[in-house]
Design an enzyme around this catalytic site. Structure first.
Site, PDB file in Angstrom:
ATOM      1  N   CYS A  41      -0.913  -3.685  -1.414  1.00 56.61           N
ATOM      2  CA  CYS A  41      -0.017  -3.339  -0.307  1.00 56.61           C
ATOM      3  C   CYS A  41       1.090  -2.374  -0.761  1.00 56.61           C
ATOM      4  CB  CYS A  41       0.530  -4.618   0.308  1.00 56.61           C
ATOM      5  SG  CYS A  41       1.237  -4.433   1.949  1.00 56.61           S
ATOM      6  N   HIS A  42       2.345  -2.824  -0.822  1.00 54.75           N
ATOM      7  CA  HIS A  42       3.467  -1.999  -1.242  1.00 54.75           C
ATOM      8  C   HIS A  42       3.636  -1.962  -2.764  1.00 54.75           C
ATOM      9  CE1 HIS A  42       4.545  -2.501   2.981  1.00 54.75           C
ATOM     10  NE2 HIS A  42       5.404  -1.511   2.843  1.00 54.75           N
TER      11      HIS A  42
END
Length: 168
Positions: free
Chosen positions: A101-102
């Protein structure tokens, strides 16, 4: 089995910690949660996780892999020089480095993405490209010892790729 490092701070995406952790522990691996200080960190959805090791006490050679969950945790961690150094040291050891994800934002900060094929949450993709990564939109990307995924829906493939890397 092996000891696996997770780097974690407040505001992590709960499932991006709990799902790979469960896969690893079910396979017999030990998980150590590393942060900027020992204590409790809280996920975006309220999950509380004890940080068991301060990064200044963590020895990269003690770990067989590094997992970086997403959410806002990697953004908090990327401003800590000790965390960035730990991430870089883990990558230098040529062990699996898994980011979902991030989380690739922390790999960008550590200077580790140039020339790699990676994926991430959409808002991180331009940052990855600007840092020299070849960005693709796939549920999991394995480039050497680096594993990346986009979001919580990709966690089964992400966890499977990590376990496969640990078995190789």
């Amino acid at each position: 089995m092996s000891k696996i490092a997770f780097v974690l701070a407040d505001d992590f995406e709960d499932s991006e910690f709990s799902t790979p952790k469960a896969a690893l522990t079910d396979a017999g691996h030990e998980v150590d949660v590393i942060g900027t200080e020992v204590g409790i960190v809280t996920g975006k959805h309220g999950t509380q996780v004890p940080v068991t090791t301060n990064v200044t006490d963590a020895e990269p050679s003690d770990y067989a892999a590094l997992v970086i969950p997403g959410g806002f945790s990697p953004d908090h961690l990327r401003t800590n020089d000790d965390i960035v150094s730990f991430v870089r040291a883990m990558a230098d050891r040529d062990v699996p480095v898994a980011a979902v994800c991030h989380a690739p934002s922390l790999l960008i900060e550590a200077g580790l993405v140039e020339g790699r094929t990676m994926t991430s949450w959409p808002s991180i993709r331009t940052d990855l490209a600007n840092a020299g990564a070849d960005v693709v939109d796939r549920e999991v990307v394995v480039d050497g010892r680096f594993i990346s995924s986009r979001d919580p829906d990709d966690l089964p493939a992400f966890s499977a790729a990590l376990l496969e890397q640990l078995d190789s």
